[in-house]
Design a protein around this motif. Structure first.
Motif, short mmCIF file in Angstrom:
data_model
loop_
_atom_site.label_atom_id
_atom_site.label_comp_id
_atom_site.label_asym_id
_atom_site.label_seq_id
_atom_site.Cartn_x
_atom_site.Cartn_y
_atom_site.Cartn_z
N GLN A 1 0.83 -1.19 0.00
CA GLN A 1 0.00 0.00 0.00
C GLN A 1 0.87 1.25 0.00
O GLN A 1 2.02 1.21 0.48
CB GLN A 1 -0.90 0.01 1.22
CG GLN A 1 -1.99 -1.07 1.19
CD GLN A 1 -2.99 -0.92 2.32
OE1 GLN A 1 -2.73 -0.24 3.31
NE2 GLN A 1 -4.14 -1.55 2.17
N PRO A 2 0.35 2.35 -0.51
CA PRO A 2 1.09 3.62 -0.43
C PRO A 2 1.49 3.93 1.01
O PRO A 2 0.69 3.72 1.93
CB PRO A 2 0.08 4.64 -0.96
CG PRO A 2 -0.78 3.84 -1.89
CD PRO A 2 -0.92 2.49 -1.25
N GLY A 3 2.72 4.38 1.16
CA GLY A 3 3.26 4.65 2.49
C GLY A 3 3.95 3.46 3.12
O GLY A 3 4.60 3.61 4.16
N LEU B 1 6.60 4.29 0.25
CA LEU B 1 6.39 4.02 -1.16
C LEU B 1 5.19 4.77 -1.71
O LEU B 1 4.18 4.99 -1.00
CB LEU B 1 6.23 2.52 -1.38
CG LEU B 1 7.55 1.74 -1.35
CD1 LEU B 1 7.31 0.27 -1.08
CD2 LEU B 1 8.29 1.93 -2.67
N LYS B 2 5.31 5.15 -2.97
CA LYS B 2 4.27 5.90 -3.67
C LYS B 2 3.80 5.10 -4.89
O LYS B 2 4.56 4.27 -5.41
CB LYS B 2 4.83 7.24 -4.15
CG LYS B 2 5.46 8.09 -3.08
CD LYS B 2 6.09 9.32 -3.69
CE LYS B 2 6.77 10.19 -2.63
NZ LYS B 2 7.39 11.40 -3.23
N PRO B 3 2.60 5.35 -5.36
CA PRO B 3 2.15 4.64 -6.58
C PRO B 3 3.12 4.79 -7.75
O PRO B 3 3.27 3.85 -8.54
CB PRO B 3 0.80 5.29 -6.86
CG PRO B 3 0.30 5.71 -5.52
CD PRO B 3 1.53 6.17 -4.77
N GLU B 4 3.76 5.93 -7.85
CA GLU B 4 4.69 6.14 -8.96
C GLU B 4 5.98 5.34 -8.82
O GLU B 4 6.81 5.33 -9.73
CB GLU B 4 5.02 7.63 -9.12
CG GLU B 4 5.47 8.31 -7.87
CD GLU B 4 4.32 9.05 -7.18
OE1 GLU B 4 3.21 8.49 -7.08
OE2 GLU B 4 4.55 10.19 -6.72
N ASP B 5 6.16 4.65 -7.71
CA ASP B 5 7.30 3.74 -7.56
C ASP B 5 7.03 2.37 -8.19
O ASP B 5 7.92 1.52 -8.25
CB ASP B 5 7.64 3.53 -6.08
CG ASP B 5 8.15 4.80 -5.42
OD1 ASP B 5 7.73 5.06 -4.27
OD2 ASP B 5 8.94 5.53 -6.05
N THR B 6 5.80 2.17 -8.64
CA THR B 6 5.44 0.90 -9.26
C THR B 6 6.27 0.67 -10.52
O THR B 6 6.31 1.51 -11.42
CB THR B 6 3.95 0.89 -9.62
OG1 THR B 6 3.18 0.95 -8.42
CG2 THR B 6 3.58 -0.37 -10.38
N ALA B 7 6.95 -0.48 -10.56
CA ALA B 7 7.83 -0.79 -11.69
C ALA B 7 8.42 -2.18 -11.47
O ALA B 7 8.30 -2.76 -10.38
CB ALA B 7 8.96 0.23 -11.80
N VAL C 1 2.70 -0.59 -6.04
CA VAL C 1 2.25 0.22 -4.92
C VAL C 1 0.83 0.68 -5.23
O VAL C 1 0.61 1.50 -6.12
CB VAL C 1 3.17 1.42 -4.68
CG1 VAL C 1 2.73 2.18 -3.43
CG2 VAL C 1 4.61 0.98 -4.56
N SER C 2 -0.11 0.13 -4.48
CA SER C 2 -1.51 0.41 -4.77
C SER C 2 -2.36 0.12 -3.55
O SER C 2 -2.05 -0.78 -2.77
CB SER C 2 -1.99 -0.45 -5.94
OG SER C 2 -3.38 -0.28 -6.17
#
Length: 120
Positions: free
Chosen positions: A13-15, A85-91, A118-119
């Motif tokens: 999850q975010p954070g 963590l932020k959603p934009e870290d998704t990769a 991250v969601s």
């Protein structure tokens, strides 16, 4: 030759936090600098950070203060601790060996990658 295997990815999850590991085999691990990169769908591979043999580190501005790279030469492993963590870290996250550069072309060896999502 250096073989690299990443692990530790997943859904968070975010954070939240995750710690990625990259286990190396082959050439003497302690003699090589290591890097972490990431690639989101439709985007170019992006530098995350790198660590020298001396354990000196360098980070991309987008992760500075949230991510930490460390290495354990006795275990032939490099780590990427990711906090806040932020959603934009998704990769897909990749470790790379034998380079200390923001340019992925400077690295000679790559792992297979591990997915970080991250969601909420």
């Amino acid at each position: 030759q250096v073989q690299l295997v990443e692990s530790g990815g997943g859904l968070v999850q975010p954070g939240g936090s995750l710690r990625l590991s990259c286990a190396a085999s082959g050439r003497t691990f302690s003699s090589v600098a290591m890097g972490w990169f990431r690639q989101a769908p439709g985007k170019q591979r992006e530098f995350v950070g790198a660590i020298r043999r001396s354990s000196a580190t360098y980070y991309a501005d987008s992760v500075k203060g949230r991510f930490t790279i460390s290495r354990d030469n006795a275990q032939n492993t490099v780590y990427l601790q990711m906090n806040r963590l932020k959603p934009e870290d998704t990769a897909v996250y990749y470790c790379a060996a034998d380079g200390f550069s923001t340019d992925f072309r400077a690295y000679d060896y790559w792992g297979q990658g591990t997915q970080v999502t991250v969601s909420s």
